[in-house]
Design a protein around this motif. Sequence first.
Motif, PDB file in Angstrom:
ATOM      1  N   ILE A 291       0.850  -1.197   0.000  1.00  0.00           N
ATOM      2  CA  ILE A 291       0.000   0.000   0.000  1.00  0.00           C
ATOM      3  C   ILE A 291       0.880   1.240   0.000  1.00  0.00           C
ATOM      4  N   ASP A 292       0.559   2.149  -0.894  1.00  0.00           N
ATOM      5  CA  ASP A 292       1.128   3.495  -0.892  1.00  0.00           C
ATOM      6  C   ASP A 292       0.088   4.393  -0.236  1.00  0.00           C
ATOM      7  N   PHE A 293       0.224   4.612   1.080  1.00  0.00           N
ATOM      8  CA  PHE A 293      -0.704   5.520   1.758  1.00  0.00           C
ATOM      9  C   PHE A 293      -0.408   6.951   1.329  1.00  0.00           C
ATOM     10  N   THR A 294      -1.477   7.686   1.064  1.00  0.00           N
ATOM     11  CA  THR A 294      -1.345   9.039   0.528  1.00  0.00           C
ATOM     12  C   THR A 294      -2.217  10.019   1.304  1.00  0.00           C
ATOM     13  N   ALA A 295      -1.618  11.099   1.755  1.00  0.00           N
ATOM     14  CA  ALA A 295      -2.387  12.178   2.374  1.00  0.00           C
ATOM     15  C   ALA A 295      -2.952  13.034   1.236  1.00  0.00           C
ATOM     16  N   ARG A 296      -4.158  12.672   0.792  1.00  0.00           N
ATOM     17  CA  ARG A 296      -4.708  13.280  -0.421  1.00  0.00           C
ATOM     18  C   ARG A 296      -4.936  14.772  -0.269  1.00  0.00           C
TER      19      ARG A 296
ATOM     20  N   SER B 264       4.100   5.086   5.604  1.00  0.00           N
ATOM     21  CA  SER B 264       3.257   5.240   4.413  1.00  0.00           C
ATOM     22  C   SER B 264       3.426   4.125   3.378  1.00  0.00           C
ATOM     23  N   ALA B 265       4.332   3.192   3.633  1.00  0.00           N
ATOM     24  CA  ALA B 265       4.563   2.095   2.680  1.00  0.00           C
ATOM     25  C   ALA B 265       4.361   0.746   3.366  1.00  0.00           C
ATOM     26  N   VAL B 266       3.306   0.057   2.970  1.00  0.00           N
ATOM     27  CA  VAL B 266       3.069  -1.309   3.443  1.00  0.00           C
ATOM     28  C   VAL B 266       3.689  -2.265   2.432  1.00  0.00           C
TER      29      VAL B 266
END
Length: 203
Positions: free
Chosen positions: A84-89, A111-113
């Motif tokens: 997952i690339d978590f992103t603070a949209r 932020s990187a799974v």
Amino acid sequence: MKIICIGRNYVKHIEELKNERPSEPVIFMKPDSAVLLKQHPFVIPEFSNDIHHEIELIVKINKVGKYIDTKFAHKYYDEISVGIDFTARDLQNELKTKGLPWEKAKSFDGSAVIGDFLPKSQFNSLENITFELTSNSKTVQKGNTDFMLWKIDELISYVSQYFTLKIGDIIFTGTPEGVAVVKSEDILEGFLEGNKLFSIQIK
């Protein structure tokens, strides 16, 4: 190790965010501190109210390479997974509006799974692999490498023109449509051809 991420590699995801279709791969980076430690929850950071999940097929580099020809790129990895690339949209949109880099929105701690890796040899074709993300047991994103604008080997070749690839480097190959906000207590699970490769809780 470094984490090299590809943006805008699926047409429907480009459309859902109303982005311009690129003429070449979009590259950004995450530091090793972005990796979410195994068995740890993802804690929503204080600086964002709009953290989105983005599941991606990921590749682990197994030898040093520079200026790699596409036809030889398959020799530089033998394991794949999902992450997952978590992103603070909200933060990303603000930065984009100002023409500033995305790092604060994409490369923050956790932020990187990175899921468990599988040998690529167990798959018939890397150009037709299905992967998906579930949230609380409901499928929220589903993709297939057949829909990539640039395939895995093309990405490795392209990236290596700019960055020397080293053993242990990870390439995130882009996310399909369906990105959405995560909420506290969500359980996110990632699958590659039916194999569950990660499970994390949102806090």
